[in-house]
Scaffold this motif. Structure first.
Motif, PDB file in Angstrom:
ATOM      1  N   ASN A  81      11.466   0.909  -5.421  1.00  0.00           N
ATOM      2  CA  ASN A  81      10.492   1.008  -6.537  1.00  0.00           C
ATOM      3  C   ASN A  81       9.111   1.451  -5.849  1.00  0.00           C
ATOM      4  OD1 ASN A  81      12.221   0.804  -8.874  1.00  0.00           O
ATOM      5  ND2 ASN A  81      11.984  -1.547  -8.718  1.00  0.00           N
ATOM      6  N   SER A  82       8.706   0.805  -4.949  1.00  0.00           N
ATOM      7  CA  SER A  82       7.383   0.987  -4.243  1.00  0.00           C
ATOM      8  C   SER A  82       7.216   2.197  -3.476  1.00  0.00           C
ATOM      9  CB  SER A  82       7.004  -0.203  -3.385  1.00  0.00           C
ATOM     10  OG  SER A  82       6.727  -1.442  -4.058  1.00  0.00           O
ATOM     11  N   ALA A  83       8.492   2.864  -3.398  1.00  0.00           N
ATOM     12  CA  ALA A  83       8.118   3.978  -2.473  1.00  0.00           C
ATOM     13  C   ALA A  83       8.731   5.430  -3.378  1.00  0.00           C
ATOM     14  CB  ALA A  83       9.139   4.021  -1.376  1.00  0.00           C
ATOM     15  N   SER A  84       8.716   5.186  -4.705  1.00  0.00           N
ATOM     16  CA  SER A  84       9.296   6.206  -5.407  1.00  0.00           C
ATOM     17  C   SER A  84       8.613   6.576  -6.751  1.00  0.00           C
ATOM     18  CB  SER A  84      10.763   6.088  -5.596  1.00  0.00           C
ATOM     19  OG  SER A  84      11.048   4.950  -6.364  1.00  0.00           O
ATOM     20  N   VAL A  85       8.746   7.600  -7.641  1.00  0.00           N
ATOM     21  CA  VAL A  85       8.692   7.996  -8.682  1.00  0.00           C
ATOM     22  C   VAL A  85      10.030   8.006  -9.347  1.00  0.00           C
ATOM     23  CG1 VAL A  85       7.837   9.774 -10.482  1.00  0.00           C
ATOM     24  CG2 VAL A  85       6.587   9.268  -8.248  1.00  0.00           C
ATOM     25  N   GLY A  86       9.960   7.422 -10.498  1.00  0.00           N
ATOM     26  CA  GLY A  86      11.574   7.243 -11.239  1.00  0.00           C
ATOM     27  C   GLY A  86      11.536   8.327 -12.606  1.00  0.00           C
ATOM     28  N   ILE A  87      12.497   8.999 -12.666  1.00  0.00           N
ATOM     29  CA  ILE A  87      12.553   9.915 -13.724  1.00  0.00           C
ATOM     30  C   ILE A  87      13.950   9.653 -14.642  1.00  0.00           C
ATOM     31  CG2 ILE A  87      12.635  12.315 -14.644  1.00  0.00           C
ATOM     32  CD1 ILE A  87      11.155  13.186 -11.971  1.00  0.00           C
ATOM     33  N   GLU A  88      13.861   8.953 -15.639  1.00  0.00           N
ATOM     34  CA  GLU A  88      15.040   8.921 -16.561  1.00  0.00           C
ATOM     35  C   GLU A  88      15.385  10.383 -17.497  1.00  0.00           C
ATOM     36  OE1 GLU A  88      17.139   6.686 -17.023  1.00  0.00           O
ATOM     37  OE2 GLU A  88      16.222   4.691 -16.145  1.00  0.00           O
ATOM     38  N   ILE A  89      16.386  10.712 -17.474  1.00  0.00           N
ATOM     39  CA  ILE A  89      17.012  11.789 -18.176  1.00  0.00           C
ATOM     40  C   ILE A  89      17.661  11.429 -19.283  1.00  0.00           C
ATOM     41  CG2 ILE A  89      17.843  14.348 -17.841  1.00  0.00           C
ATOM     42  CD1 ILE A  89      17.669  13.817 -14.820  1.00  0.00           C
ATOM     43  N   GLY A 132       0.621  -1.336   0.138  1.00  0.00           N
ATOM     44  CA  GLY A 132       0.148   0.021   0.019  1.00  0.00           C
ATOM     45  C   GLY A 132       1.027   1.319  -0.136  1.00  0.00           C
ATOM     46  N   MET A 133       2.234   1.250  -0.368  1.00  0.00           N
ATOM     47  CA  MET A 133       2.923   2.356  -0.347  1.00  0.00           C
ATOM     48  C   MET A 133       2.631   3.395  -1.468  1.00  0.00           C
ATOM     49  SD  MET A 133       6.813   1.360   0.572  1.00  0.00           S
ATOM     50  CE  MET A 133       7.314  -0.376   0.164  1.00  0.00           C
ATOM     51  N   THR A 134       2.830   4.425  -1.185  1.00  0.00           N
ATOM     52  CA  THR A 134       2.724   5.763  -2.065  1.00  0.00           C
ATOM     53  C   THR A 134       4.079   6.543  -2.192  1.00  0.00           C
ATOM     54  OG1 THR A 134       1.543   7.250  -0.439  1.00  0.00           O
ATOM     55  CG2 THR A 134       0.176   6.092  -1.796  1.00  0.00           C
ATOM     56  N   PRO A 135       4.404   6.975  -3.248  1.00  0.00           N
ATOM     57  CA  PRO A 135       5.607   7.873  -3.459  1.00  0.00           C
ATOM     58  C   PRO A 135       6.107   8.665  -2.343  1.00  0.00           C
ATOM     59  CG  PRO A 135       4.358   7.882  -5.559  1.00  0.00           C
ATOM     60  CD  PRO A 135       3.210   7.318  -4.445  1.00  0.00           C
ATOM     61  N   ARG A 136       7.337   8.534  -1.771  1.00  0.00           N
ATOM     62  CA  ARG A 136       7.919   9.245  -0.861  1.00  0.00           C
ATOM     63  C   ARG A 136       9.172   9.579  -1.452  1.00  0.00           C
ATOM     64  NH1 ARG A 136       7.683   5.033   3.807  1.00  0.00           N
ATOM     65  NH2 ARG A 136       7.809   3.716   2.338  1.00  0.00           N
ATOM     66  N   GLU A 144       2.005   6.972 -12.263  1.00  0.00           N
ATOM     67  CA  GLU A 144       2.631   7.427 -10.992  1.00  0.00           C
ATOM     68  C   GLU A 144       2.048   6.539  -9.882  1.00  0.00           C
ATOM     69  OE1 GLU A 144       2.892  11.389 -10.199  1.00  0.00           O
ATOM     70  OE2 GLU A 144       4.129  11.842 -11.900  1.00  0.00           O
ATOM     71  N   ALA A 145       0.791   6.003  -9.846  1.00  0.00           N
ATOM     72  CA  ALA A 145       0.034   5.245  -9.191  1.00  0.00           C
ATOM     73  C   ALA A 145       0.782   3.799  -9.061  1.00  0.00           C
ATOM     74  CB  ALA A 145      -1.257   5.180  -9.117  1.00  0.00           C
ATOM     75  N   ARG A 146       1.313   3.456 -10.064  1.00  0.00           N
ATOM     76  CA  ARG A 146       1.893   2.002 -10.174  1.00  0.00           C
ATOM     77  C   ARG A 146       3.558   2.008  -9.767  1.00  0.00           C
ATOM     78  NH1 ARG A 146      -1.162  -2.216 -10.653  1.00  0.00           N
ATOM     79  NH2 ARG A 146       0.140  -3.084 -12.432  1.00  0.00           N
ATOM     80  N   ARG A 147       3.769   0.806  -9.702  1.00  0.00           N
ATOM     81  CA  ARG A 147       5.265   0.552  -9.443  1.00  0.00           C
ATOM     82  C   ARG A 147       6.163   0.386 -10.769  1.00  0.00           C
ATOM     83  NH1 ARG A 147       8.438  -3.938  -8.417  1.00  0.00           N
ATOM     84  NH2 ARG A 147       9.730  -3.785  -6.137  1.00  0.00           N
ATOM     85  N   ALA A 148       6.808   1.472 -11.099  1.00  0.00           N
ATOM     86  CA  ALA A 148       7.727   1.123 -12.166  1.00  0.00           C
ATOM     87  C   ALA A 148       8.803   0.400 -11.814  1.00  0.00           C
ATOM     88  CB  ALA A 148       7.983   2.737 -12.903  1.00  0.00           C
ATOM     89  N   TRP A 149       9.609  -0.122 -12.693  1.00  0.00           N
ATOM     90  CA  TRP A 149      10.855  -0.888 -12.459  1.00  0.00           C
ATOM     91  C   TRP A 149      12.312  -0.095 -12.802  1.00  0.00           C
ATOM     92  CZ3 TRP A 149       8.281  -5.511 -15.346  1.00  0.00           C
ATOM     93  CH2 TRP A 149       7.162  -5.766 -14.696  1.00  0.00           C
ATOM     94  N   HIS A 150      12.502   0.776 -11.962  1.00  0.00           N
ATOM     95  CA  HIS A 150      13.495   1.625 -12.444  1.00  0.00           C
ATOM     96  C   HIS A 150      14.767   1.594 -11.522  1.00  0.00           C
ATOM     97  CE1 HIS A 150      12.740   4.829  -9.160  1.00  0.00           C
ATOM     98  NE2 HIS A 150      11.566   4.243  -9.234  1.00  0.00           N
ATOM     99  N   ARG A 183      20.064  18.268   9.208  1.00  0.00           N
ATOM    100  CA  ARG A 183      18.925  19.006   8.761  1.00  0.00           C
ATOM    101  C   ARG A 183      17.983  18.172   7.769  1.00  0.00           C
ATOM    102  NH1 ARG A 183      19.952  23.405   5.031  1.00  0.00           N
ATOM    103  NH2 ARG A 183      22.050  22.415   4.223  1.00  0.00           N
ATOM    104  N   PHE A 184      18.423  17.151   7.384  1.00  0.00           N
ATOM    105  CA  PHE A 184      17.581  16.309   6.461  1.00  0.00           C
ATOM    106  C   PHE A 184      17.597  14.801   6.731  1.00  0.00           C
ATOM    107  CE2 PHE A 184      19.200  20.020   3.901  1.00  0.00           C
ATOM    108  CZ  PHE A 184      17.953  20.762   3.846  1.00  0.00           C
ATOM    109  N   PRO A 185      17.357  14.467   7.850  1.00  0.00           N
ATOM    110  CA  PRO A 185      17.676  12.826   8.038  1.00  0.00           C
ATOM    111  C   PRO A 185      16.395  12.232   7.615  1.00  0.00           C
ATOM    112  CG  PRO A 185      16.746  13.936  10.287  1.00  0.00           C
ATOM    113  CD  PRO A 185      17.023  15.065   9.296  1.00  0.00           C
ATOM    114  N   ALA A 186      16.882  11.156   7.054  1.00  0.00           N
ATOM    115  CA  ALA A 186      15.834  10.136   6.307  1.00  0.00           C
ATOM    116  C   ALA A 186      14.931   9.591   7.229  1.00  0.00           C
ATOM    117  CB  ALA A 186      16.613   8.816   5.624  1.00  0.00           C
ATOM    118  N   VAL A 187      13.718   9.425   6.983  1.00  0.00           N
ATOM    119  CA  VAL A 187      12.684   9.303   7.934  1.00  0.00           C
ATOM    120  C   VAL A 187      11.833   7.970   7.355  1.00  0.00           C
ATOM    121  CG1 VAL A 187      12.472  11.360   8.914  1.00  0.00           C
ATOM    122  CG2 VAL A 187      10.983  10.993   6.913  1.00  0.00           C
ATOM    123  N   LEU A 188      12.430   7.454   6.258  1.00  0.00           N
ATOM    124  CA  LEU A 188      11.550   6.353   5.695  1.00  0.00           C
ATOM    125  C   LEU A 188      11.974   5.102   6.128  1.00  0.00           C
ATOM    126  CD1 LEU A 188      12.540   7.350   1.791  1.00  0.00           C
ATOM    127  CD2 LEU A 188      10.449   7.692   2.890  1.00  0.00           C
TER     128      LEU A 188
END
Length: 214
Positions: A79-87, A12-16, A60-66, A209-214
């Motif tokens: 993959n389940s917790a992210s949006v992947g952007i290829e440049i 049930g993860m959404t992008p973080r 973006e609601a789906r799990r891309a394999w990046h 200042r920016f500790p990971a909270v995942l």
């Protein structure tokens, strides 16, 4: 949406997170063909061309394999917790200004859509320091940070021995040598040699200042 290479987000993860990549291919068309080929079993949510045009490949609601194997903070299934952007970039060339502007527009939309903080925008090399280098030393992370779309450390120095613990607090996972390489790709691509007081100080600032909270 063009790529068949996606699945349900697990648990049930959404992008973080947003993970930035370079394609390491010669053209947008070649990159798109690979990301949309079921035989390769790779994909991304977005592909950004050199002119800044962004094309959606996976909802973006789906799990891309990046992202593949790796971790960021406490997240093992990036993959389940992210949006992947290829440049689109061959891995060696500068990223044109129009392309960076396109990445910025897209990031602003994605962060706003999912409520992702700038600290959640990471490099592929950040979450897979043993095996990845993208988007590489020529990508302008400081420009993103100045636009509120990523983070950047403030200058300070600290004892080099503290580097690994601060790196883990910020989100890095892996042996110190690999983490140092990933950190420098993003924040000090000119850095050489063992961990320095500057490396440690910058990492300490990021962790505080920016500790990971995942």
């Amino acid at each position: 949406m063009s790529s068949p290479n996606h699945s349900e987000r697990r648990g049930g993860m959404t992008p973080r997170l947003v993970v930035l990549h370079y394609t390491a291919m010669a053209s947008f068309a070649e990159a798109k063909a690979r990301l949309c080929d079921p035989a390769h079993e790779v994909s991304a949510h977005w592909l950004v061309d050199v002119d800044g045009r962004a094309e959606a490949l996976v909802d973006e609601a789906r799990r891309a394999w990046h992202a593949g194997a790796g971790a960021w903070g406490g997240c093992q299934d990036v993959n389940s917790a992210s949006v992947g952007i290829e440049i689109q970039n061959d891995g060696m060339s500068p990223f044109p200004a129009r392309q960076m502007a396109g990445v910025e527009r897209l990031l602003g939309d994605v962060l706003g859509r999912w409520g992702i903080s700038p600290a959640g925008v990471i490099a592929h090399s950040d979450m897979a320091p043993l095996r990845k280098r993208d988007p590489g030393p020529r990508f302008d992370w400081r420009r993103l940070a100045l636009g509120g779309l990523s983070v950047w450390p403030e200058d300070r120095v600290a004892k080099a021995q503290g580097f690994s613990s601060w790196a883990a607090e910020f989100g890095y996972r892996g042996p110190e040598e690999a983490v140092l390489g990933a950190f420098r790709l993003r924040f000090r691509p000119w850095g050489r040699g063992p961990v320095s007081a500057v490396d440690a100080g910058l990492m300490q600032d990021l962790a505080q200042r920016f500790p990971a909270v995942l």
